[in-house]
Write a protein that holds these residues in place. Sequence first.
Motif, PDB file in Angstrom:
ATOM      1  N   ASP A   1       7.384   2.927   5.673  1.00 10.17           N
ATOM      2  CA  ASP A   1       5.961   2.669   5.873  1.00 10.17           C
ATOM      3  C   ASP A   1       5.187   2.485   4.572  1.00 10.17           C
ATOM      4  OD1 ASP A   1       6.339   2.912   8.624  1.00 10.17           O
ATOM      5  OD2 ASP A   1       6.032   5.077   8.549  1.00 10.17           O
ATOM      6  N   ASP A   2       5.561   3.267   3.560  1.00  8.81           N
ATOM      7  CA  ASP A   2       4.838   3.208   2.297  1.00  8.81           C
ATOM      8  C   ASP A   2       5.722   3.759   1.182  1.00  8.81           C
ATOM      9  OD1 ASP A   2       4.792   6.020   2.622  1.00  8.81           O
ATOM     10  OD2 ASP A   2       2.745   6.020   3.355  1.00  8.81           O
ATOM     11  N   ARG A   3       5.182   3.825  -0.014  1.00  8.39           N
ATOM     12  CA  ARG A   3       5.925   4.270  -1.188  1.00  8.39           C
ATOM     13  C   ARG A   3       6.491   5.667  -0.988  1.00  8.39           C
ATOM     14  NH1 ARG A   3       3.501   7.412  -4.373  1.00  8.39           N
ATOM     15  NH2 ARG A   3       4.508   8.126  -6.248  1.00  8.39           N
ATOM     16  N   LYS A   4       5.678   6.583  -0.505  1.00 10.26           N
ATOM     17  CA  LYS A   4       6.140   7.966  -0.331  1.00 10.26           C
ATOM     18  C   LYS A   4       7.239   8.051   0.721  1.00 10.26           C
ATOM     19  CE  LYS A   4       2.240  10.297  -2.258  1.00 10.26           C
ATOM     20  NZ  LYS A   4       1.069  11.096  -2.088  1.00 10.26           N
ATOM     21  N   HIS A   5       7.109   7.282   1.785  1.00  7.93           N
ATOM     22  CA  HIS A   5       8.143   7.267   2.818  1.00  7.93           C
ATOM     23  C   HIS A   5       9.460   6.761   2.220  1.00  7.93           C
ATOM     24  CE1 HIS A   5       9.610   5.685   6.959  1.00  7.93           C
ATOM     25  NE2 HIS A   5      10.091   6.882   6.730  1.00  7.93           N
ATOM     26  N   PHE A   6       9.384   5.693   1.411  1.00 14.70           N
ATOM     27  CA  PHE A   6      10.571   5.152   0.762  1.00 14.70           C
ATOM     28  C   PHE A   6      11.189   6.197  -0.177  1.00 14.70           C
ATOM     29  CE2 PHE A   6      12.595   3.055  -2.857  1.00 14.70           C
ATOM     30  CZ  PHE A   6      13.551   2.299  -2.216  1.00 14.70           C
ATOM     31  N   LEU A   7      10.363   6.868  -0.969  1.00 16.27           N
ATOM     32  CA  LEU A   7      10.879   7.866  -1.909  1.00 16.27           C
ATOM     33  C   LEU A   7      11.468   9.074  -1.175  1.00 16.27           C
ATOM     34  CD1 LEU A   7       8.182   7.679  -4.718  1.00 16.27           C
ATOM     35  CD2 LEU A   7      10.499   6.706  -4.728  1.00 16.27           C
ATOM     36  N   ARG A   8      10.872   9.457  -0.044  1.00 18.43           N
ATOM     37  CA  ARG A   8      11.448  10.539   0.773  1.00 18.43           C
ATOM     38  C   ARG A   8      12.826  10.136   1.265  1.00 18.43           C
ATOM     39  NH1 ARG A   8       6.997  10.872   4.253  1.00 18.43           N
ATOM     40  NH2 ARG A   8       8.363  10.398   5.968  1.00 18.43           N
ATOM     41  N   ALA A   9      12.941   8.896   1.732  1.00 15.64           N
ATOM     42  CA  ALA A   9      14.237   8.410   2.216  1.00 15.64           C
ATOM     43  C   ALA A   9      15.251   8.368   1.073  1.00 15.64           C
ATOM     44  CB  ALA A   9      14.074   7.023   2.835  1.00 15.64           C
ATOM     45  N   ALA A  10      14.829   7.906  -0.096  1.00 12.86           N
ATOM     46  CA  ALA A  10      15.729   7.863  -1.254  1.00 12.86           C
ATOM     47  C   ALA A  10      16.164   9.266  -1.645  1.00 12.86           C
ATOM     48  CB  ALA A  10      15.043   7.168  -2.434  1.00 12.86           C
ATOM     49  N   SER A  11      15.244  10.205  -1.588  1.00 17.65           N
ATOM     50  CA  SER A  11      15.573  11.590  -1.920  1.00 17.65           C
ATOM     51  C   SER A  11      16.593  12.161  -0.947  1.00 17.65           C
ATOM     52  CB  SER A  11      14.300  12.443  -1.909  1.00 17.65           C
ATOM     53  OG  SER A  11      14.589  13.761  -2.273  1.00 17.65           O
TER      54      SER A  11
ATOM     55  N   GLU B   1       3.550  -4.664  -0.683  1.00 17.41           N
ATOM     56  CA  GLU B   1       3.987  -6.042  -0.415  1.00 17.41           C
ATOM     57  C   GLU B   1       5.514  -6.124  -0.358  1.00 17.41           C
ATOM     58  OE1 GLU B   1       2.346  -8.455  -3.527  1.00 17.41           O
ATOM     59  OE2 GLU B   1       0.282  -7.965  -2.957  1.00 17.41           O
ATOM     60  N   LEU B   2       6.175  -5.448  -1.296  1.00 14.68           N
ATOM     61  CA  LEU B   2       7.640  -5.482  -1.317  1.00 14.68           C
ATOM     62  C   LEU B   2       8.237  -4.807  -0.087  1.00 14.68           C
ATOM     63  CD1 LEU B   2       8.191  -4.818  -5.115  1.00 14.68           C
ATOM     64  CD2 LEU B   2       8.775  -6.912  -3.867  1.00 14.68           C
ATOM     65  N   LEU B   3       7.627  -3.715   0.352  1.00 17.01           N
ATOM     66  CA  LEU B   3       8.105  -3.050   1.568  1.00 17.01           C
ATOM     67  C   LEU B   3       7.993  -3.979   2.771  1.00 17.01           C
ATOM     68  CD1 LEU B   3       6.677   0.524   0.992  1.00 17.01           C
ATOM     69  CD2 LEU B   3       9.102  -0.086   1.142  1.00 17.01           C
ATOM     70  N   ALA B   4       6.903  -4.724   2.828  1.00 14.97           N
ATOM     71  CA  ALA B   4       6.730  -5.702   3.926  1.00 14.97           C
ATOM     72  C   ALA B   4       7.809  -6.782   3.841  1.00 14.97           C
ATOM     73  CB  ALA B   4       5.334  -6.315   3.866  1.00 14.97           C
ATOM     74  N   ARG B   5       8.134  -7.228   2.617  1.00 13.42           N
ATOM     75  CA  ARG B   5       9.195  -8.240   2.450  1.00 13.42           C
ATOM     76  C   ARG B   5      10.549  -7.678   2.865  1.00 13.42           C
ATOM     77  NH1 ARG B   5       9.540 -10.040  -3.341  1.00 13.42           N
ATOM     78  NH2 ARG B   5      11.369 -11.089  -2.491  1.00 13.42           N
ATOM     79  N   VAL B   6      10.811  -6.421   2.514  1.00 15.80           N
ATOM     80  CA  VAL B   6      12.074  -5.784   2.918  1.00 15.80           C
ATOM     81  C   VAL B   6      12.137  -5.725   4.434  1.00 15.80           C
ATOM     82  CG1 VAL B   6      13.370  -3.605   2.924  1.00 15.80           C
ATOM     83  CG2 VAL B   6      12.396  -4.460   0.781  1.00 15.80           C
ATOM     84  N   ASP B   7      11.027  -5.350   5.053  1.00 17.40           N
ATOM     85  CA  ASP B   7      10.974  -5.251   6.513  1.00 17.40           C
ATOM     86  C   ASP B   7      11.241  -6.607   7.177  1.00 17.40           C
ATOM     87  OD1 ASP B   7      10.605  -3.660   8.815  1.00 17.40           O
ATOM     88  OD2 ASP B   7       8.556  -4.419   9.047  1.00 17.40           O
ATOM     89  N   ARG B   8      10.854  -7.685   6.497  1.00 19.22           N
ATOM     90  CA  ARG B   8      11.095  -9.040   7.032  1.00 19.22           C
ATOM     91  C   ARG B   8      12.480  -9.559   6.625  1.00 19.22           C
ATOM     92  NH1 ARG B   8       5.642  -9.662   5.146  1.00 19.22           N
ATOM     93  NH2 ARG B   8       6.432 -10.757   3.290  1.00 19.22           N
ATOM     94  N   HIS B   9      13.266  -8.714   5.936  1.00 26.57           N
ATOM     95  CA  HIS B   9      14.625  -9.060   5.490  1.00 26.57           C
ATOM     96  C   HIS B   9      14.650 -10.282   4.568  1.00 26.57           C
ATOM     97  CE1 HIS B   9      16.129  -6.082   8.269  1.00 26.57           C
ATOM     98  NE2 HIS B   9      15.412  -6.647   9.232  1.00 26.57           N
ATOM     99  N   GLU B  10      13.638 -10.401   3.716  1.00 26.67           N
ATOM    100  CA  GLU B  10      13.611 -11.510   2.768  1.00 26.67           C
ATOM    101  C   GLU B  10      14.656 -11.284   1.680  1.00 26.67           C
ATOM    102  OE1 GLU B  10       9.737 -12.353   1.183  1.00 26.67           O
ATOM    103  OE2 GLU B  10       8.802 -12.357   3.169  1.00 26.67           O
ATOM    104  N   PRO B  11      15.306 -12.349   1.240  1.00 28.96           N
ATOM    105  CA  PRO B  11      16.317 -12.218   0.177  1.00 28.96           C
ATOM    106  C   PRO B  11      15.706 -11.610  -1.088  1.00 28.96           C
ATOM    107  CG  PRO B  11      16.291 -14.452   1.080  1.00 28.96           C
ATOM    108  CD  PRO B  11      15.125 -13.728   1.676  1.00 28.96           C
ATOM    109  N   ASP B  12      16.462 -10.760  -1.728  1.00 28.15           N
ATOM    110  CA  ASP B  12      16.082 -10.122  -3.003  1.00 28.15           C
ATOM    111  C   ASP B  12      14.920  -9.138  -2.901  1.00 28.15           C
ATOM    112  OD1 ASP B  12      18.100 -11.585  -4.323  1.00 28.15           O
ATOM    113  OD2 ASP B  12      16.721 -13.270  -4.618  1.00 28.15           O
ATOM    114  N   ALA B  13      14.346  -8.950  -1.722  1.00 28.35           N
ATOM    115  CA  ALA B  13      13.189  -8.063  -1.600  1.00 28.35           C
ATOM    116  C   ALA B  13      13.555  -6.626  -1.953  1.00 28.35           C
ATOM    117  CB  ALA B  13      12.610  -8.131  -0.190  1.00 28.35           C
ATOM    118  N   PHE B  14      14.703  -6.147  -1.481  1.00 27.31           N
ATOM    119  CA  PHE B  14      15.081  -4.765  -1.753  1.00 27.31           C
ATOM    120  C   PHE B  14      15.324  -4.557  -3.252  1.00 27.31           C
ATOM    121  CE2 PHE B  14      17.883  -1.066  -1.992  1.00 27.31           C
ATOM    122  CZ  PHE B  14      17.108  -0.142  -1.288  1.00 27.31           C
ATOM    123  N   GLY B  15      15.994  -5.503  -3.892  1.00 24.37           N
ATOM    124  CA  GLY B  15      16.222  -5.409  -5.335  1.00 24.37           C
ATOM    125  C   GLY B  15      14.918  -5.410  -6.115  1.00 24.37           C
ATOM    126  N   ASP B  16      13.966  -6.241  -5.686  1.00 24.48           N
ATOM    127  CA  ASP B  16      12.657  -6.279  -6.343  1.00 24.48           C
ATOM    128  C   ASP B  16      11.924  -4.948  -6.160  1.00 24.48           C
ATOM    129  OD1 ASP B  16      13.225  -8.910  -7.009  1.00 24.48           O
ATOM    130  OD2 ASP B  16      11.910  -9.783  -5.467  1.00 24.48           O
TER     131      ASP B  16
END
Length: 193
Positions: free
Chosen positions: A76-86, A14-29
Motif C-alpha cells: 500500500d505504501d512505503r511503510k507497508h513495503f518496508l514491513r514486508a521486507a523486514s 508511483e513506483l509501488l503503483a507501477r509494481v502493482d501494475r506489473h510494469e517491467p523494471d518497476a520493482f528494481g526501480d
Amino acid sequence: MGDDSAEKYERIHELLARVDRHEPDAFGDLVAVVYPELKRLAHFQLTREQPGHTLNTTAIVHEAYVRMASGAGRWDDRKHFLRAASAVMRHLLVDHARRKRADKRGSGNVLLELEESRVEGGDDSLAVLALDNALKDIAEIDPRLEQIIECRYFAGLSIDDTAEALGMSVRTVERDVQRARAYLVEAMGPDEH
C-alpha cells in the motif's frame, strides 16, 4: 517533512503503483530508491544477532530482493513495503539458522561463508529458531501482536511509526508491545530473550 522527503515518498508511491501494475523494471526501480532503508533494516536485524553471523547486510538485502521480486506482492505504501521486507529478512535469518543447525547435525549441506562476516562469536541459531517459534505462537493467539513485533523489533520502527503503519493508536501499540514482550519472555524462557 521536507521537500526532498515529500518528493521521495511521492516517487515511492508511483513506483509501488507501477509494481502493482506489473510494469517491467518497476520493482528494481523501487528497490533502488529504498535501498538505503533496506540496508538499515538488514543492519538493524543483524545487530540483534550474536557476533560471528555468517550473513551480512548486503547479502540479506539482496536475498530479500530476490524473494520479494519473485512474488512481487501488493504494498500500500512505503511503510507497508518496508514491513514486508523486514518480515522477509527475518525469515531469511530463521532459514539460515535452520541450515546451520542441520549442518551441525551432519546433513551434508554446505554453507557458503559470505565476505563481510562479523567478528567470530557464539552460535545463536537456537535463539533465532526459538524466537521464530514464539512469534508463530503469538500470531496464532493475536496476529496484531506479531505485526507489532515485526514493526518494532525487526523493522526498527518507533512506537509512533508502528502506530501509523498499522493504523492504530499510539497507546494501543504501547500496550500491545508490553503484552508481546511478556509473552516472548515466557515463551522463550529467561536464557533466550
